[in-house]
Design an enzyme around this catalytic site. Sequence first.
Site, PDB file in Angstrom:
ATOM      1  N   GLU A   1     104.190  52.963  76.858  1.00 47.82           N
ATOM      2  CA  GLU A   1     105.311  52.170  76.342  1.00 47.82           C
ATOM      3  C   GLU A   1     106.186  53.006  75.417  1.00 47.82           C
ATOM      4  O   GLU A   1     107.405  52.831  75.372  1.00 47.82           O
ATOM      5  CB  GLU A   1     104.776  50.912  75.640  1.00 47.82           C
ATOM      6  CG  GLU A   1     104.268  49.895  76.650  1.00 47.82           C
ATOM      7  CD  GLU A   1     103.129  49.031  76.166  1.00 47.82           C
ATOM      8  OE1 GLU A   1     102.888  48.946  74.951  1.00 47.82           O
ATOM      9  OE2 GLU A   1     102.445  48.437  77.028  1.00 47.82           O
TER      10      GLU A   1
ATOM     11  N   HIS B   1     101.375  56.596  74.169  1.00 49.78           N
ATOM     12  CA  HIS B   1     101.221  55.409  75.024  1.00 49.78           C
ATOM     13  C   HIS B   1     102.422  55.327  75.977  1.00 49.78           C
ATOM     14  O   HIS B   1     103.546  55.668  75.603  1.00 49.78           O
ATOM     15  CB  HIS B   1     101.121  54.147  74.169  1.00 49.78           C
ATOM     16  CG  HIS B   1     100.693  52.958  74.968  1.00 49.78           C
ATOM     17  ND1 HIS B   1     101.577  52.239  75.744  1.00 49.78           N
ATOM     18  CD2 HIS B   1      99.481  52.395  75.138  1.00 49.78           C
ATOM     19  CE1 HIS B   1     100.910  51.269  76.353  1.00 49.78           C
ATOM     20  NE2 HIS B   1      99.642  51.342  76.014  1.00 49.78           N
TER      21      HIS B   1
ATOM     22  N   ASN C   1      94.252  47.904  71.408  1.00 53.37           N
ATOM     23  CA  ASN C   1      95.626  48.267  71.079  1.00 53.37           C
ATOM     24  C   ASN C   1      96.390  46.957  70.948  1.00 53.37           C
ATOM     25  O   ASN C   1      96.716  46.331  71.946  1.00 53.37           O
ATOM     26  CB  ASN C   1      96.220  49.149  72.192  1.00 53.37           C
ATOM     27  CG  ASN C   1      97.700  49.421  71.966  1.00 53.37           C
ATOM     28  OD1 ASN C   1      98.247  49.117  70.900  1.00 53.37           O
ATOM     29  ND2 ASN C   1      98.360  50.005  72.969  1.00 53.37           N
TER      30      ASN C   1
ATOM     31  N   GLU D   1      95.514  55.557  81.436  1.00 59.13           N
ATOM     32  CA  GLU D   1      96.149  54.250  81.585  1.00 59.13           C
ATOM     33  C   GLU D   1      97.174  54.290  82.715  1.00 59.13           C
ATOM     34  O   GLU D   1      98.332  54.677  82.485  1.00 59.13           O
ATOM     35  CB  GLU D   1      96.841  53.853  80.277  1.00 59.13           C
ATOM     36  CG  GLU D   1      95.892  53.687  79.107  1.00 59.13           C
ATOM     37  CD  GLU D   1      96.386  52.638  78.119  1.00 59.13           C
ATOM     38  OE1 GLU D   1      95.564  51.825  77.689  1.00 59.13           O
ATOM     39  OE2 GLU D   1      97.588  52.605  77.798  1.00 59.13           O
TER      40      GLU D   1
ATOM     41  N   GLY E   1      99.167  45.415  81.399  1.00 52.92           N
ATOM     42  CA  GLY E   1      99.796  44.116  81.186  1.00 52.92           C
ATOM     43  C   GLY E   1     100.145  43.381  82.471  1.00 52.92           C
ATOM     44  O   GLY E   1     100.866  42.390  82.446  1.00 52.92           O
TER      45      GLY E   1
ATOM     46  N   LYS F   1      99.311  46.500  70.008  1.00 56.04           N
ATOM     47  CA  LYS F   1     100.760  46.631  70.272  1.00 56.04           C
ATOM     48  C   LYS F   1     101.538  45.897  69.172  1.00 56.04           C
ATOM     49  O   LYS F   1     101.085  45.884  68.030  1.00 56.04           O
ATOM     50  CB  LYS F   1     101.091  46.146  71.687  1.00 56.04           C
ATOM     51  CG  LYS F   1     100.184  46.826  72.726  1.00 56.04           C
ATOM     52  CD  LYS F   1     100.592  46.632  74.160  1.00 56.04           C
ATOM     53  CE  LYS F   1      99.615  47.363  75.071  1.00 56.04           C
ATOM     54  NZ  LYS F   1      99.991  47.293  76.483  1.00 56.04           N
TER      55      LYS F   1
ATOM     56  N   SER G   1      94.729  46.275  81.818  1.00 57.19           N
ATOM     57  CA  SER G   1      94.183  44.967  82.211  1.00 57.19           C
ATOM     58  C   SER G   1      92.658  44.929  82.216  1.00 57.19           C
ATOM     59  O   SER G   1      92.045  44.212  83.017  1.00 57.19           O
ATOM     60  CB  SER G   1      94.735  44.533  83.576  1.00 57.19           C
ATOM     61  OG  SER G   1      96.142  44.413  83.524  1.00 57.19           O
TER      62      SER G   1
HETATM   63  P1  13P Z   1      96.550  45.554  78.754  1.00 51.58           P
HETATM   64  O1  13P Z   1      95.078  45.555  78.489  1.00 51.58           O
HETATM   65  O2  13P Z   1      97.264  44.400  78.123  1.00 51.58           O
HETATM   66  O3  13P Z   1      96.858  45.734  80.206  1.00 51.58           O
HETATM   67  O4  13P Z   1      97.141  46.850  78.015  1.00 51.58           O
HETATM   68  C1  13P Z   1      96.523  48.046  78.209  1.00 51.58           C
HETATM   69  C2  13P Z   1      97.089  49.022  77.268  1.00 51.58           C
HETATM   70  O5  13P Z   1      98.250  49.396  77.363  1.00 51.58           O
HETATM   71  C3  13P Z   1      96.236  49.508  76.184  1.00 51.58           C
HETATM   72  O6  13P Z   1      96.841  50.552  75.496  1.00 51.58           O
END
Ligand code: 13P
Length: 249
Positions: free
Chosen positions: A97, A95, A10, A165, A171, A12, A211
């Site tokens: 976010e 997601h 992803n 997740e 992150g 982002k 992560s």
């Molecule tokens: P990270 O791997 O940067 O923690 O992000 C995970 C994520 O949100 C994947 O959709």
Amino acid sequence: MARRPIIAGNWKMNKTASEATELIKELKPLVKDAKCDVVVCVPAIDIPAVKKAIHGSKIRLGAQNVHFADKGAFTGEISTDMLKEYGVQYVIIGHSERRQYFGETDDTVNKRTLAAIAAGLIPIVCIGESLEERESGKTEEVLSKQISLDFRGVADFSKIVVAYEPIWAIGTGKTATDEQANEAIGYIRMRMKKLYPNKNVGKLRIQYGGSMNAKNCKGLMAQPEIDGGLIGGASLKAQDFATIVNFDK
Ligand code: 13P
């Protein structure tokens, strides 16, 4: 029958189209012997460039969101047809976010999921609890609610992917332990089977995300309930993402 692992990046809001092309160029030879499904979920505007760049490789194209209407007055949104015309096969939905910053709700997640399935796209639907929810012992309650609302009306779970997740692991560099991730995903599968009997939940692939990186991927992927990873930060580096894709080597 064993579920085929799926490792998805992803990206982002990272990488311009030209940077995306560079990253794919570097990634291609590194994942040519992958035994799992390999997907990159890229910013919408990068899709044409990435479609070109992945040509002739095992890498499949994914988007990061899709609207539930076929077309119309929805400024800023993207339809299933728009994605499909560029060979997009997967789409991340719900997601954390998007839920946190863009008003995504269980209801809109459900609508987007059903629209994606109807269009023949494979949704990667994200669920997971916050730190506060985990620390107050509400993880199962939160997951259970998301499971009952986000997947209403899904007829065949072999046609979708779920990503567990935990928000506190995204992150933050704070990965769930192998056991925590396995336990939560085991719970999700158990609840799904109960709530959606006779809908192929046995074939549902559930990823871990949060992560996940080149160092911890082996341990996570060795867990029996974990069928793959949804990778943020580490998917932006070809070597790291390739190491995760090749977790079995
Ligand atoms: P990270 O791997 O940067 O923690 O992000 C995970 C994520 O949100 C994947 O959709």
